[in-house]
Design a protein around this motif. Structure first.
Motif: not given
Length: 381
Positions: A290-298
């Motif tokens: 896939v082109g982009y993988i992001g994960a939210m968090g501090s």
């Protein structure tokens, strides 16, 4: 031209010469959109349409003349105010611009390759010069969904500029006309290029039915993504909470992702903040093309998450693909600001942008084609 890609591909494989008439532009009310095409084979066969019937006869004659003459491309217009156009039946009140050119398949193998991609159902785009210097009129560039472009519109600078902007349209699954050139940063010749695309809308998969997901789904929809919001909790995963999403799914994130169709344009955004969802989901996602993988968090959450992913056997080269904490540093606080931060990072990564303010840089503000150049003898600086 991609509306008749299957037949054109057959003709190219047979090395059959043909004339191609393309709707290069429309104004007012017109029967068919730009990019629609009609072709006349060397034996007189006709495929496609440029007007729904009202000027087909006149266009057919132009195609025949082009096949029988020196083959120079011809750009012509039909409109209600044009007495000749009225005579052949264009009475809808608009105007259409038609480019007629002769295609010799043996001289344009990149066009055959593009048609093959389309016929196979793979993402691909063809950039076609529809206005500009006579010697460049009708030239094409093949920009695949993944890999270097092929063909040439006249020079390396022109090709890189057009390929870069074509990829943006391909990612969005849109056909459109772009204007390039006329300046020292791109290319000296001013060109009007029609970009034909064959691709479904790219996917944005948002995992976690939280408030941030609502704003992000709206931003993703605005950018042209087909947006899915997925959460295992049915009380939160409801269409009413996410009106801008194309679909809202109640399922365990990793189980849903395992059955998804993804490609190099897919963006995966993990907003759940819960390791029982995050870890199995990211373990799977980081191994997908896939082109982009992001994960939210501090940052503390990110460090803890990395440790758990390592314990789960995720390799370092895969961990390096994870954008976490998700988004660019915009000082965002609200869900809407955070959505801008995330989508800005997605756009920057897709276009190989730096994410820095343009005012702090120097040189051209538009990047060259991020994937590469088309000919093996060329090189990107």
């Amino acid at each position: 031209m991609l509306n008749i890609a299957g037949t054109l591909y057959d003709w190219c494989r047979e090395e059959r010469r043909f004339a191609l008439a393309t709707v290069a532009g429309v104004s007012g009310s017109a029967p068919l959109p730009p990019g629609t095409a009609l072709a006349v084979g060397s034996n007189g066969d006709v495929i496609g349409s440029v007007s729904g019937g009202c000027v087909e006869g006149a266009v057919y004659e132009l195609c025949q003349e082009t096949l029988e003459s020196d083959g120079a491309p011809v750009l012509t217009r039909f409109g209600y105010s044009d007495s000749d156009a009225f005579a052949v039946g264009l009475t809808c009140g608009g105007e259409i611009e038609i480019l007629v050119q002769r295609v010799e398949p043996t001289h344009q193998p990149h066009l055959t390759a593009a048609l093959a991609e389309v016929a196979a159902g793979r993402p691909a785009a063809v950039a076609q010069v529809v206005d500009g210097p006579q010697d460049l009129l009708g030239r094409t560039l093949h920009v695949p969904g993944d890999g270097p472009y092929d063909g040439s519109l006249g020079g390396e600078r022109e090709d890189q500029t057009v390929a870069s902007r074509t990829r943006a349209l391909l990612r969005a699954g849109r056909t459109g006309r772009i204007e390039v050139g006329g300046d020292s940063d791109t290319c000296p010749e001013r060109l009007s290029v029609l970009v034909h695309t064959n691709a479904p809308r790219p996917r944005m998969l948002i995992f976690g039915a939280v408030d941030f997901a609502g704003a992000l789904s709206e931003a993703g929809h605005f950018l042209g993504y087909r947006v899915t919001v997925c959460d295992a909790r049915p009380v939160f995963a409801t269409p009413a909470r996410f009106p801008h999403a194309d679909e809202v799914v109640t399922d365990w994130p990793h189980r849903y992702l395992a059955d998804c169709d993804v490609d190099a344009r897919t963006a995966i955004c993990v907003l759940t903040h819960d390791v029982k969802f995050d870890i199995p989901l990211l373990r799977l996602a980081l191994g997908l093309p896939v082109g982009y993988i992001g994960a939210m968090g501090s940052r503390r959450t990110h460090d803890h998450r990395l440790g758990l992913l390592r314990e789960a056997g995720v390799r370092e080269e895969h961990l390096a693909r994870l954008n976490s904490p998700i988004g660019l540093d915009l000082g965002a606080h609200t869900p809407q600001e955070t959505a801008v931060s995330i989508t800005a990072e997605i756009v920057a990564q897709a276009n190989k942008g730096t994410g820095l303010p343009l005012s702090r840089g120097a040189g051209p503000i538009h990047h060259p084609d991020p994937v590469g150049v088309g000919a093996a003898t060329q090189a990107v600086a």
